[in-house]
Design an enzyme around this catalytic site. Structure first.
Site, PDB file in Angstrom:
ATOM      1  N   HIS A  85     -10.487  -5.136  -3.232  1.00  0.00           N
ATOM      2  CA  HIS A  85      -9.142  -5.370  -2.712  1.00  0.00           C
ATOM      3  C   HIS A  85      -9.201  -5.783  -1.249  1.00  0.00           C
ATOM      4  O   HIS A  85     -10.128  -5.415  -0.528  1.00  0.00           O
ATOM      5  CB  HIS A  85      -8.255  -4.124  -2.869  1.00  0.00           C
ATOM      6  CG  HIS A  85      -8.838  -2.873  -2.302  1.00  0.00           C
ATOM      7  ND1 HIS A  85      -9.788  -2.117  -2.964  1.00  0.00           N
ATOM      8  CD2 HIS A  85      -8.628  -2.244  -1.117  1.00  0.00           C
ATOM      9  CE1 HIS A  85     -10.120  -1.074  -2.220  1.00  0.00           C
ATOM     10  NE2 HIS A  85      -9.436  -1.138  -1.089  1.00  0.00           N
ATOM     11  N   PHE A  86      -8.212  -6.538  -0.855  1.00  0.00           N
ATOM     12  CA  PHE A  86      -8.071  -6.984   0.522  1.00  0.00           C
ATOM     13  C   PHE A  86      -6.810  -6.349   1.093  1.00  0.00           C
ATOM     14  O   PHE A  86      -5.763  -6.380   0.455  1.00  0.00           O
ATOM     15  CB  PHE A  86      -7.938  -8.512   0.592  1.00  0.00           C
ATOM     16  CG  PHE A  86      -9.195  -9.244   0.185  1.00  0.00           C
ATOM     17  CD1 PHE A  86      -9.584  -9.304  -1.145  1.00  0.00           C
ATOM     18  CD2 PHE A  86      -9.971  -9.864   1.138  1.00  0.00           C
ATOM     19  CE1 PHE A  86     -10.740  -9.961  -1.522  1.00  0.00           C
ATOM     20  CE2 PHE A  86     -11.136 -10.538   0.774  1.00  0.00           C
ATOM     21  CZ  PHE A  86     -11.519 -10.582  -0.558  1.00  0.00           C
ATOM     22  N   HIS A  87      -6.948  -5.779   2.281  1.00  0.00           N
ATOM     23  CA  HIS A  87      -5.784  -5.234   2.985  1.00  0.00           C
ATOM     24  C   HIS A  87      -5.228  -6.302   3.925  1.00  0.00           C
ATOM     25  O   HIS A  87      -5.990  -6.926   4.673  1.00  0.00           O
ATOM     26  CB  HIS A  87      -6.185  -4.052   3.872  1.00  0.00           C
ATOM     27  CG  HIS A  87      -6.763  -2.867   3.173  1.00  0.00           C
ATOM     28  ND1 HIS A  87      -6.048  -1.717   2.950  1.00  0.00           N
ATOM     29  CD2 HIS A  87      -8.010  -2.627   2.677  1.00  0.00           C
ATOM     30  CE1 HIS A  87      -6.818  -0.815   2.350  1.00  0.00           C
ATOM     31  NE2 HIS A  87      -8.016  -1.347   2.169  1.00  0.00           N
TER      32      HIS A  87
ATOM     33  N   HIS B 152     -15.873   2.987   3.821  1.00  0.00           N
ATOM     34  CA  HIS B 152     -14.502   3.495   3.738  1.00  0.00           C
ATOM     35  C   HIS B 152     -13.760   3.048   2.493  1.00  0.00           C
ATOM     36  O   HIS B 152     -12.534   3.123   2.421  1.00  0.00           O
ATOM     37  CB  HIS B 152     -13.706   3.101   5.003  1.00  0.00           C
ATOM     38  CG  HIS B 152     -12.595   4.050   5.336  1.00  0.00           C
ATOM     39  ND1 HIS B 152     -11.366   3.991   4.739  1.00  0.00           N
ATOM     40  CD2 HIS B 152     -12.541   5.082   6.198  1.00  0.00           C
ATOM     41  CE1 HIS B 152     -10.596   4.953   5.225  1.00  0.00           C
ATOM     42  NE2 HIS B 152     -11.294   5.632   6.102  1.00  0.00           N
ATOM     43  N   GLN B 153     -14.469   2.560   1.459  1.00  0.00           N
ATOM     44  CA  GLN B 153     -13.776   2.168   0.226  1.00  0.00           C
ATOM     45  C   GLN B 153     -13.443   3.420  -0.584  1.00  0.00           C
ATOM     46  O   GLN B 153     -14.313   4.245  -0.856  1.00  0.00           O
ATOM     47  CB  GLN B 153     -14.648   1.227  -0.609  1.00  0.00           C
ATOM     48  CG  GLN B 153     -13.937   0.722  -1.867  1.00  0.00           C
ATOM     49  CD  GLN B 153     -14.784  -0.255  -2.676  1.00  0.00           C
ATOM     50  OE1 GLN B 153     -15.966  -0.427  -2.404  1.00  0.00           O
ATOM     51  NE2 GLN B 153     -14.193  -0.867  -3.674  1.00  0.00           N
TER      52      GLN B 153
ATOM     53  N   ASN C 253     -12.959  -3.407   2.432  1.00  0.00           N
ATOM     54  CA  ASN C 253     -13.992  -2.371   2.460  1.00  0.00           C
ATOM     55  C   ASN C 253     -14.849  -2.427   1.199  1.00  0.00           C
ATOM     56  O   ASN C 253     -14.317  -2.542   0.093  1.00  0.00           O
ATOM     57  CB  ASN C 253     -13.336  -0.989   2.559  1.00  0.00           C
ATOM     58  CG  ASN C 253     -12.500  -0.819   3.815  1.00  0.00           C
ATOM     59  OD1 ASN C 253     -12.835  -1.349   4.861  1.00  0.00           O
ATOM     60  ND2 ASN C 253     -11.414  -0.078   3.714  1.00  0.00           N
TER      61      ASN C 253
ATOM     62  N   ASP D  42       0.845  -1.194   0.000  1.00  0.00           N
ATOM     63  CA  ASP D  42       0.000   0.000   0.000  1.00  0.00           C
ATOM     64  C   ASP D  42       0.886   1.252   0.000  1.00  0.00           C
ATOM     65  O   ASP D  42       1.876   1.330   0.735  1.00  0.00           O
ATOM     66  CB  ASP D  42      -0.906  -0.004   1.239  1.00  0.00           C
ATOM     67  CG  ASP D  42      -2.039   0.997   1.120  1.00  0.00           C
ATOM     68  OD1 ASP D  42      -3.207   0.573   1.080  1.00  0.00           O
ATOM     69  OD2 ASP D  42      -1.759   2.225   1.072  1.00  0.00           O
ATOM     70  N   ILE D  43       0.503   2.216  -0.823  1.00  0.00           N
ATOM     71  CA  ILE D  43       1.323   3.424  -0.960  1.00  0.00           C
ATOM     72  C   ILE D  43       1.261   4.320   0.283  1.00  0.00           C
ATOM     73  O   ILE D  43       2.171   5.111   0.534  1.00  0.00           O
ATOM     74  CB  ILE D  43       0.890   4.208  -2.237  1.00  0.00           C
ATOM     75  CG1 ILE D  43       2.012   5.103  -2.736  1.00  0.00           C
ATOM     76  CG2 ILE D  43      -0.376   4.995  -1.999  1.00  0.00           C
ATOM     77  CD1 ILE D  43       1.763   5.640  -4.133  1.00  0.00           C
TER      78      ILE D  43
HETATM   79  P1  5GP Z   1      -9.771   1.467   0.550  1.00  0.00           P
HETATM   80  O1  5GP Z   1     -10.054   2.582   1.508  1.00  0.00           O
HETATM   81  O2  5GP Z   1     -10.394   1.667  -0.790  1.00  0.00           O
HETATM   82  O3  5GP Z   1     -10.120   0.113   1.149  1.00  0.00           O
HETATM   83  O4  5GP Z   1      -8.197   1.450   0.388  1.00  0.00           O
HETATM   84  C1  5GP Z   1      -7.538   1.798  -0.781  1.00  0.00           C
HETATM   85  C2  5GP Z   1      -6.067   1.705  -0.479  1.00  0.00           C
HETATM   86  O5  5GP Z   1      -5.359   1.866  -1.705  1.00  0.00           O
HETATM   87  C3  5GP Z   1      -5.556   2.794   0.457  1.00  0.00           C
HETATM   88  O6  5GP Z   1      -4.977   2.177   1.608  1.00  0.00           O
HETATM   89  C4  5GP Z   1      -4.541   3.569  -0.354  1.00  0.00           C
HETATM   90  O7  5GP Z   1      -3.412   3.969   0.370  1.00  0.00           O
HETATM   91  C5  5GP Z   1      -4.169   2.574  -1.450  1.00  0.00           C
HETATM   92  N1  5GP Z   1      -3.771   3.190  -2.702  1.00  0.00           N
HETATM   93  C6  5GP Z   1      -4.436   4.164  -3.375  1.00  0.00           C
HETATM   94  N2  5GP Z   1      -3.788   4.490  -4.513  1.00  0.00           N
HETATM   95  C7  5GP Z   1      -2.686   3.682  -4.564  1.00  0.00           C
HETATM   96  C8  5GP Z   1      -1.616   3.553  -5.498  1.00  0.00           C
HETATM   97  O8  5GP Z   1      -1.551   4.230  -6.518  1.00  0.00           O
HETATM   98  N3  5GP Z   1      -0.671   2.627  -5.214  1.00  0.00           N
HETATM   99  C9  5GP Z   1      -0.717   1.846  -4.085  1.00  0.00           C
HETATM  100  N4  5GP Z   1       0.267   0.971  -3.920  1.00  0.00           N
HETATM  101  N5  5GP Z   1      -1.710   1.949  -3.190  1.00  0.00           N
HETATM  102  C10 5GP Z   1      -2.685   2.857  -3.408  1.00  0.00           C
END
Ligand code: 5GP
Length: 140
Positions: free
Chosen positions: A99-101, A92-93, A86, A30-31
Site C-alpha cells: 500500500h501507498f500512503h 514499519h509495515q 513501507n 486511512d482509519i
Molecule cells: P503500514 O504501517 O502498514 O504502512 O500502514 C497501515 C495503515 O493501514 C495504517 O496507517 C493504519 O491506520 C491503516 N489501517 C489498518 N487497518 C485499517 C482498516 O481496517 N481500515 C482503514 N481504512 N485503514 C486501516
C-alpha cells in the site's frame, strides 16, 4: 499470501471511505490518519511488499497516484504531502498487503514525521554499489 484486512476491504467485506476504484486499484481514507486527508492506495493484487508487485499492477498504482495526490491536496487545502510506502515489519509495515500512503503535510506540523540520518556517500562505495544494483536490475 494470507488474506489481510485490505483483502477484505477490496472484497467489500469490511467498509471503507472509498475515494477511488478501478479494476486494479482501490484508494480509501486511512482509519487512523496521521493528518487530515491521509489516504491509502492499494493494488488489487495479493503482494506483501513492493518487490512482489507485478509491473502491471505497479503501473496501475503509479498511474493514479498523481491524480489522487492532486485530489487530496484540493480537498484538504494542504500544500505539501508525503507519499510513503513501507515494506517489512522493520520498515514499519503493519498491514501485509502492498500500500501507498498519501499523507498531507500542514503548516502546524501535522503529517509524517521523518527521521533522516543522512551521511555522505563515498565515491568508491557509490561506484561499486551502483554497479551492483544496476547488474541486478538488468537481471530481473
Ligand atoms: P503500514 O504501517 O502498514 O504502512 O500502514 C497501515 C495503515 O493501514 C495504517 O496507517 C493504519 O491506520 C491503516 N489501517 C489498518 N487497518 C485499517 C482498516 O481496517 N481500515 C482503514 N481504512 N485503514 C486501516
Amino acid at each position: 499470501m494470507a488474506d489481510t484486512i485490505f483483502s477484505k476491504i477490496i472484497a467489500g467485506e469490511i467498509p471503507c471511505h472509498r475515494v477511488y476504484e478501478d479494476d486494479k486499484v482501490l484508494a480509501f481514507l486511512d482509519i487512523n490518519p496521521l493528518s487530515r486527508g491521509h489516504t491509502l492506495v492499494i493494488p488489487k493484487e495479493l503482494a506483501v511488499i513492493i518487490d512482489q508487485l507485478s509491473d502491471e499492477f505497479a503501473a496501475a498504482v503509479g498511474r493514479v497516484l498523481p491524480r489522487l495526490s492532486r485530489a487530496v491536496l484540493r480537498a484538504t487545502g494542504a500544500t505539501a504531502l508525503n507519499v510513503l510506502q513501507n515494506n517489512g515489519v522493520d520498515a514499519h509495515q503493519a498491514v501485509m498487503h502492498v500500500h501507498f500512503h498519501i499523507i498531507p503535510r500542514y503548516a502546524d506540523g501535522a503529517g509524517l514525521g521523518i527521521g533522516w540520518p543522512a551521511r555522505q556517500l563515498g565515491a568508491d562505495e557509490g561506484k561499486q554499489l551502483a554497479a551492483t544494483i544496476a547488474g541486478y536490475v538488468a537481471e530481473t
